[in-house]
Design an enzyme around this catalytic site. Sequence first.
Site, mmCIF file in Angstrom:
data_model
loop_
_atom_site.group_PDB
_atom_site.id
_atom_site.type_symbol
_atom_site.label_atom_id
_atom_site.label_comp_id
_atom_site.label_asym_id
_atom_site.label_seq_id
_atom_site.Cartn_x
_atom_site.Cartn_y
_atom_site.Cartn_z
ATOM 1 N N SER A 273 25.094 48.204 35.254
ATOM 2 C CA SER A 273 25.607 47.625 34.003
ATOM 3 C C SER A 273 24.466 47.363 33.033
ATOM 4 C CB SER A 273 26.306 46.297 34.282
ATOM 5 O OG SER A 273 26.620 45.647 33.066
ATOM 6 N N TYR B 39 26.613 38.158 38.073
ATOM 7 C CA TYR B 39 26.891 39.563 37.744
ATOM 8 C C TYR B 39 25.630 40.263 37.231
ATOM 9 C CZ TYR B 39 29.131 43.638 35.577
ATOM 10 O OH TYR B 39 29.495 44.917 35.224
HETATM 11 N N1 LIG Z 1 34.141 47.699 31.759
HETATM 12 C C1 LIG Z 1 32.911 47.461 31.365
HETATM 13 O O1 LIG Z 1 32.679 47.116 30.212
HETATM 14 C C2 LIG Z 1 31.766 47.639 32.325
HETATM 15 C C3 LIG Z 1 30.457 47.497 31.818
HETATM 16 C C4 LIG Z 1 29.389 47.675 32.678
HETATM 17 C C5 LIG Z 1 29.606 47.997 33.999
HETATM 18 N N2 LIG Z 1 30.883 48.123 34.469
HETATM 19 C C6 LIG Z 1 31.026 48.461 35.896
HETATM 20 O O2 LIG Z 1 31.905 49.564 36.035
HETATM 21 C C7 LIG Z 1 32.501 49.528 37.346
HETATM 22 C C8 LIG Z 1 33.988 49.734 37.197
HETATM 23 O O3 LIG Z 1 34.539 48.593 36.550
HETATM 24 P P1 LIG Z 1 35.705 48.675 35.467
HETATM 25 O O4 LIG Z 1 35.123 48.471 34.146
HETATM 26 O O5 LIG Z 1 36.534 49.910 35.700
HETATM 27 O O6 LIG Z 1 36.497 47.346 35.807
HETATM 28 P P2 LIG Z 1 37.852 47.133 36.591
HETATM 29 O O7 LIG Z 1 38.961 47.770 35.851
HETATM 30 O O8 LIG Z 1 37.905 45.660 36.861
HETATM 31 O O9 LIG Z 1 37.624 47.945 37.919
HETATM 32 C C9 LIG Z 1 36.931 47.430 39.021
HETATM 33 C C10 LIG Z 1 37.288 48.306 40.202
HETATM 34 O O10 LIG Z 1 36.636 47.788 41.365
HETATM 35 C C11 LIG Z 1 37.628 47.543 42.373
HETATM 36 N N3 LIG Z 1 37.207 46.382 43.147
HETATM 37 C C12 LIG Z 1 36.866 45.165 42.692
HETATM 38 N N4 LIG Z 1 36.562 44.343 43.719
HETATM 39 C C13 LIG Z 1 36.742 45.081 44.840
HETATM 40 C C14 LIG Z 1 36.604 44.804 46.222
HETATM 41 N N5 LIG Z 1 36.248 43.586 46.675
HETATM 42 N N6 LIG Z 1 36.862 45.799 47.107
HETATM 43 C C15 LIG Z 1 37.240 47.025 46.663
HETATM 44 N N7 LIG Z 1 37.383 47.356 45.387
HETATM 45 C C16 LIG Z 1 37.141 46.378 44.484
HETATM 46 C C17 LIG Z 1 38.933 47.290 41.589
HETATM 47 O O11 LIG Z 1 40.098 47.562 42.329
HETATM 48 P P3 LIG Z 1 40.969 46.400 43.080
HETATM 49 O O12 LIG Z 1 41.096 45.269 42.119
HETATM 50 O O13 LIG Z 1 42.242 47.073 43.457
HETATM 51 O O14 LIG Z 1 40.159 46.058 44.283
HETATM 52 C C18 LIG Z 1 38.792 48.309 40.467
HETATM 53 O O15 LIG Z 1 39.169 49.593 40.912
HETATM 54 C C19 LIG Z 1 32.126 48.162 37.941
HETATM 55 O O16 LIG Z 1 31.051 48.313 38.840
HETATM 56 C C20 LIG Z 1 31.673 47.360 36.721
HETATM 57 O O17 LIG Z 1 30.759 46.337 37.058
HETATM 58 C C21 LIG Z 1 31.961 47.967 33.660
#
Ligand SMILES: NC(=O)c1ccc[n+]([C@@H]2O[C@H](COP(=O)([O-])OP(=O)(O)OC[C@H]3O[C@@H](n4cnc5c(N)ncnc54)[C@H](OP(=O)(O)O)[C@@H]3O)[C@@H](O)[C@H]2O)c1
Length: 230
Positions: free
Chosen positions: A119, A133
Amino acid sequence: MITSRKEEQCRSTAHEINDAAEANGTTGRCTNVAADLSEAEGVEHLLTWIRSYHDRIDLLVNNAGTTWGAPLGEFPRIGWTKVLNTNPVAPFDITVGLLPQLRAAARPDRPARIINVGSVDGLVAPEWENYSYSTSKAGLHMLTRHLAKKLASENITVNAIAPGPFLTDMLRHVTADQEQETELLDRVPLGRYGHGDDIVGTVRFLASPAGAFVTAAVIPLDGGLSGCGG
Ligand SMILES: NC(=O)c1ccc[n+]([C@@H]2O[C@H](COP(=O)([O-])OP(=O)(O)OC[C@H]3O[C@@H](n4cnc5c(N)ncnc54)[C@H](OP(=O)(O)O)[C@@H]3O)[C@@H](O)[C@H]2O)c1
Protein backbone atom coordinates in the site's frame (compact mmCIF):
# COMPACT_ATOMS: atom_id res chain seq x y z
CA MET A 1 -7.57 -20.62 -7.32
CA ILE A 2 -9.02 -17.83 -5.21
CA THR A 3 -9.79 -17.52 -1.52
CA SER A 4 -11.42 -15.23 1.04
CA ARG A 5 -13.46 -15.69 4.20
CA LYS A 6 -16.90 -15.18 2.62
CA GLU A 7 -17.68 -18.43 0.84
CA GLU A 8 -20.63 -17.17 -1.23
CA GLN A 9 -18.83 -14.06 -2.47
CA CYS A 10 -15.77 -16.12 -3.34
CA ARG A 11 -17.88 -18.68 -5.22
CA SER A 12 -19.72 -16.03 -7.24
CA THR A 13 -16.39 -14.37 -8.16
CA ALA A 14 -15.09 -17.74 -9.37
CA HIS A 15 -18.27 -18.15 -11.48
CA GLU A 16 -17.78 -14.69 -12.96
CA ILE A 17 -14.17 -15.52 -13.88
CA ASN A 18 -15.23 -18.85 -15.39
CA ASP A 19 -18.01 -17.27 -17.45
CA ALA A 20 -15.50 -14.75 -18.84
CA ALA A 21 -12.98 -17.54 -19.53
CA GLU A 22 -15.61 -19.56 -21.37
CA ALA A 23 -16.64 -16.54 -23.43
CA ASN A 24 -12.97 -15.96 -24.38
CA GLY A 25 -12.30 -19.62 -25.15
CA THR A 26 -9.70 -19.83 -22.33
CA THR A 27 -9.09 -23.40 -21.15
CA GLY A 28 -8.24 -22.78 -17.45
CA ARG A 29 -10.95 -22.75 -14.79
CA CYS A 30 -11.11 -20.91 -11.46
CA THR A 31 -11.79 -22.77 -8.21
CA ASN A 32 -12.42 -21.26 -4.77
CA VAL A 33 -12.12 -22.07 -1.10
CA ALA A 34 -13.07 -20.13 2.04
CA ALA A 35 -10.28 -19.54 4.56
CA ASP A 36 -9.57 -17.03 7.33
CA LEU A 37 -5.94 -16.08 6.72
CA SER A 38 -5.65 -14.18 10.01
CA GLU A 39 -5.57 -17.63 11.72
CA ALA A 40 -2.84 -20.27 11.37
CA GLU A 41 -5.58 -22.91 10.88
CA GLY A 42 -7.07 -20.91 7.99
CA VAL A 43 -3.69 -20.67 6.26
CA GLU A 44 -3.16 -24.42 6.74
CA HIS A 45 -6.62 -25.13 5.31
CA LEU A 46 -5.78 -23.08 2.21
CA LEU A 47 -2.37 -24.75 1.78
CA THR A 48 -3.82 -28.27 2.11
CA TRP A 49 -6.46 -27.46 -0.50
CA ILE A 50 -3.97 -26.00 -3.01
CA ARG A 51 -1.49 -28.87 -2.55
CA SER A 52 -4.24 -31.41 -3.17
CA TYR A 53 -4.69 -30.01 -6.71
CA HIS A 54 -1.30 -28.71 -7.79
CA ASP A 55 2.33 -29.76 -7.54
CA ARG A 56 3.45 -26.69 -9.56
CA ILE A 57 2.57 -23.04 -9.08
CA ASP A 58 3.58 -20.34 -11.58
CA LEU A 59 2.10 -17.31 -9.79
CA LEU A 60 1.14 -16.55 -6.20
CA VAL A 61 -0.65 -13.25 -5.49
CA ASN A 62 -0.92 -12.30 -1.82
CA ASN A 63 -3.79 -9.82 -2.06
CA ALA A 64 -5.97 -10.29 1.05
CA GLY A 65 -5.63 -7.37 3.41
CA THR A 66 -7.40 -5.73 6.28
CA THR A 67 -7.23 -2.47 8.20
CA TRP A 68 -8.16 -0.94 11.55
CA GLY A 69 -8.71 2.68 12.45
CA ALA A 70 -8.79 4.24 15.92
CA PRO A 71 -7.50 7.41 17.58
CA LEU A 72 -3.95 7.28 18.87
CA GLY A 73 -4.78 6.99 22.57
CA GLU A 74 -7.46 4.35 21.97
CA PHE A 75 -5.79 2.05 19.47
CA PRO A 76 -6.47 -1.48 20.78
CA ARG A 77 -4.05 -4.43 20.75
CA ILE A 78 -6.53 -6.50 18.73
CA GLY A 79 -6.18 -3.82 16.02
CA TRP A 80 -2.52 -4.82 15.80
CA THR A 81 -2.83 -8.62 16.00
CA LYS A 82 -5.63 -8.89 13.39
CA VAL A 83 -3.91 -6.58 10.89
CA LEU A 84 -0.38 -7.94 11.33
CA ASN A 85 -1.54 -11.57 11.17
CA THR A 86 -3.44 -10.93 7.93
CA ASN A 87 -1.18 -8.46 6.07
CA PRO A 88 2.44 -9.60 6.45
CA VAL A 89 2.29 -12.88 8.45
CA ALA A 90 -0.19 -14.75 6.22
CA PRO A 91 1.73 -13.90 2.99
CA PHE A 92 4.92 -15.14 4.69
CA ASP A 93 3.31 -18.43 5.81
CA ILE A 94 1.62 -18.98 2.43
CA THR A 95 4.86 -18.30 0.55
CA VAL A 96 6.86 -20.69 2.73
CA GLY A 97 4.07 -23.29 2.57
CA LEU A 98 4.01 -23.22 -1.24
CA LEU A 99 7.78 -23.11 -1.86
CA PRO A 100 7.97 -26.71 -3.13
CA GLN A 101 5.28 -25.95 -5.74
CA LEU A 102 6.89 -22.61 -6.72
CA ARG A 103 10.30 -24.28 -7.01
CA ALA A 104 8.80 -26.97 -9.24
CA ALA A 105 7.59 -24.26 -11.67
CA ALA A 106 10.70 -22.04 -11.56
CA ARG A 107 13.01 -21.91 -14.61
CA PRO A 108 15.91 -19.47 -15.35
CA ASP A 109 14.12 -18.10 -18.42
CA ARG A 110 10.68 -18.25 -16.80
CA PRO A 111 10.83 -17.60 -13.07
CA ALA A 112 7.95 -18.43 -10.77
CA ARG A 113 6.36 -15.19 -9.52
CA ILE A 114 5.16 -13.91 -6.17
CA ILE A 115 3.26 -10.61 -6.08
CA ASN A 116 2.43 -9.04 -2.73
CA VAL A 117 -0.17 -6.29 -2.54
CA GLY A 118 1.23 -3.59 -0.25
CA SER A 119 0.00 0.00 0.00
CA VAL A 120 0.97 3.62 -0.49
CA ASP A 121 0.35 3.82 3.28
CA GLY A 122 3.49 1.70 3.68
CA LEU A 123 5.47 4.27 1.65
CA VAL A 124 4.31 7.61 3.10
CA ALA A 125 2.70 8.34 6.47
CA PRO A 126 -1.09 8.37 5.96
CA GLU A 127 -3.49 11.12 7.01
CA TRP A 128 -5.75 8.52 8.67
CA GLU A 129 -5.21 6.90 12.08
CA ASN A 130 -4.57 3.41 10.75
CA TYR A 131 -1.32 2.83 12.61
CA SER A 132 -1.16 -0.97 12.39
CA TYR A 133 -2.10 -0.92 8.68
CA SER A 134 0.68 1.46 7.58
CA THR A 135 3.18 -0.48 9.70
CA SER A 136 1.99 -3.82 8.31
CA LYS A 137 2.29 -2.68 4.69
CA ALA A 138 5.77 -1.16 5.22
CA GLY A 139 6.66 -4.55 6.72
CA LEU A 140 5.21 -6.37 3.72
CA HIS A 141 7.32 -4.21 1.39
CA MET A 142 10.49 -5.14 3.27
CA LEU A 143 9.44 -8.80 3.44
CA THR A 144 9.10 -8.63 -0.36
CA ARG A 145 12.70 -7.43 -0.76
CA HIS A 146 14.03 -9.89 1.82
CA LEU A 147 12.32 -12.89 0.17
CA ALA A 148 13.39 -11.65 -3.27
CA LYS A 149 17.03 -11.71 -2.14
CA LYS A 150 16.68 -15.18 -0.63
CA LEU A 151 14.79 -16.75 -3.56
CA ALA A 152 16.50 -15.11 -6.57
CA SER A 153 19.02 -17.97 -6.93
CA GLU A 154 16.06 -20.36 -7.19
CA ASN A 155 14.46 -18.39 -10.05
CA ILE A 156 11.55 -17.15 -7.98
CA THR A 157 10.83 -13.41 -8.23
CA VAL A 158 9.12 -11.50 -5.44
CA ASN A 159 7.64 -8.04 -6.05
CA ALA A 160 5.08 -5.79 -4.42
CA ILE A 161 2.49 -3.40 -5.79
CA ALA A 162 1.76 -0.41 -3.53
CA PRO A 163 -1.68 0.89 -4.56
CA GLY A 164 -3.01 4.33 -3.79
CA PRO A 165 -6.77 4.80 -3.40
CA PHE A 166 -8.98 2.30 -5.24
CA LEU A 167 -12.73 2.43 -4.67
CA THR A 168 -13.20 -1.05 -3.16
CA ASP A 169 -15.01 -2.12 0.04
CA MET A 170 -11.95 -0.99 2.01
CA LEU A 171 -12.61 2.63 0.99
CA ARG A 172 -16.44 2.67 0.94
CA HIS A 173 -16.56 4.76 4.12
CA VAL A 174 -14.79 7.58 2.27
CA THR A 175 -17.48 8.04 -0.38
CA ALA A 176 -20.05 8.50 2.39
CA ASP A 177 -18.24 11.71 3.40
CA GLN A 178 -17.82 14.24 0.55
CA GLU A 179 -15.27 16.32 2.47
CA GLN A 180 -13.10 13.28 3.25
CA GLU A 181 -13.25 12.13 -0.39
CA THR A 182 -12.21 15.55 -1.71
CA GLU A 183 -9.34 15.68 0.80
CA LEU A 184 -8.19 12.23 -0.28
CA LEU A 185 -8.30 12.90 -4.02
CA ASP A 186 -6.60 16.28 -3.55
CA ARG A 187 -3.53 14.35 -2.33
CA VAL A 188 -3.40 12.29 -5.56
CA PRO A 189 -1.58 14.31 -8.27
CA LEU A 190 -3.53 12.51 -11.03
CA GLY A 191 -6.70 13.43 -9.13
CA ARG A 192 -8.64 10.16 -9.33
CA TYR A 193 -9.11 6.70 -7.86
CA GLY A 194 -7.22 3.81 -9.38
CA HIS A 195 -9.23 1.71 -11.87
CA GLY A 196 -9.41 -2.05 -12.36
CA ASP A 197 -7.33 -1.76 -15.53
CA ASP A 198 -4.54 -0.01 -13.58
CA ILE A 199 -4.05 -2.95 -11.22
CA VAL A 200 -4.66 -5.60 -13.89
CA GLY A 201 -1.99 -4.07 -16.14
CA THR A 202 0.61 -4.04 -13.36
CA VAL A 203 -0.12 -7.63 -12.32
CA ARG A 204 0.02 -8.74 -15.97
CA PHE A 205 3.38 -7.03 -16.45
CA LEU A 206 4.89 -8.68 -13.37
CA ALA A 207 3.44 -12.08 -14.29
CA SER A 208 4.40 -11.94 -17.98
CA PRO A 209 7.72 -12.57 -19.81
CA ALA A 210 8.25 -8.77 -19.74
CA GLY A 211 8.47 -8.93 -15.93
CA ALA A 212 10.90 -11.87 -15.74
CA PHE A 213 13.94 -9.66 -14.88
CA VAL A 214 12.14 -7.67 -12.17
CA THR A 215 12.51 -8.70 -8.55
CA ALA A 216 12.59 -6.97 -5.15
CA ALA A 217 10.60 -4.06 -6.62
CA VAL A 218 7.88 -2.19 -4.76
CA ILE A 219 5.88 -0.52 -7.53
CA PRO A 220 3.82 2.52 -6.50
CA LEU A 221 0.44 2.46 -8.26
CA ASP A 222 -0.91 5.60 -6.70
CA GLY A 223 -1.38 8.40 -9.27
CA GLY A 224 1.83 10.03 -8.03
CA LEU A 225 0.81 10.23 -4.35
CA SER A 226 4.04 8.80 -2.90
CA GLY A 227 6.45 10.13 -5.56
CA CYS A 228 5.23 13.72 -5.31
CA GLY A 229 5.62 13.94 -1.56
CA GLY A 230 2.40 12.39 -0.24
N1 LIG B 1 -8.62 -0.08 -1.87
C1 LIG B 1 -7.56 0.66 -1.66
O1 LIG B 1 -7.62 1.88 -1.76
C2 LIG B 1 -6.24 0.01 -1.34
C3 LIG B 1 -5.10 0.84 -1.25
C4 LIG B 1 -3.88 0.26 -0.97
C5 LIG B 1 -3.78 -1.10 -0.79
N2 LIG B 1 -4.90 -1.88 -0.87
C6 LIG B 1 -4.71 -3.33 -0.65
O2 LIG B 1 -5.31 -4.05 -1.71
C7 LIG B 1 -5.65 -5.37 -1.25
C8 LIG B 1 -7.07 -5.67 -1.66
O3 LIG B 1 -7.94 -4.83 -0.92
P1 LIG B 1 -9.25 -4.16 -1.53
O4 LIG B 1 -8.98 -2.75 -1.78
O5 LIG B 1 -9.77 -5.00 -2.67
O6 LIG B 1 -10.21 -4.20 -0.27
P2 LIG B 1 -11.41 -5.17 0.07
O7 LIG B 1 -12.49 -4.99 -0.92
O8 LIG B 1 -11.69 -4.92 1.52
O9 LIG B 1 -10.78 -6.60 -0.15
C9 LIG B 1 -10.01 -7.25 0.82
C10 LIG B 1 -9.97 -8.71 0.43
O10 LIG B 1 -9.22 -9.42 1.42
C11 LIG B 1 -10.04 -10.50 1.91
N3 LIG B 1 -9.71 -10.69 3.32
C12 LIG B 1 -9.71 -9.78 4.30
N4 LIG B 1 -9.38 -10.35 5.48
C13 LIG B 1 -9.20 -11.67 5.21
C14 LIG B 1 -8.87 -12.79 6.00
N5 LIG B 1 -8.67 -12.69 7.33
N6 LIG B 1 -8.76 -14.00 5.40
C15 LIG B 1 -8.97 -14.11 4.06
N7 LIG B 1 -9.28 -13.10 3.26
C16 LIG B 1 -9.40 -11.89 3.84
C17 LIG B 1 -11.49 -10.02 1.70
O11 LIG B 1 -12.42 -11.07 1.60
P3 LIG B 1 -13.35 -11.56 2.86
O12 LIG B 1 -13.87 -10.33 3.52
O13 LIG B 1 -14.37 -12.44 2.24
O14 LIG B 1 -12.41 -12.33 3.72
C18 LIG B 1 -11.36 -9.32 0.36
O15 LIG B 1 -11.40 -10.25 -0.70
C19 LIG B 1 -5.44 -5.35 0.27
O16 LIG B 1 -4.21 -5.95 0.60
C20 LIG B 1 -5.39 -3.85 0.60
O17 LIG B 1 -4.64 -3.58 1.77
C21 LIG B 1 -6.12 -1.36 -1.15
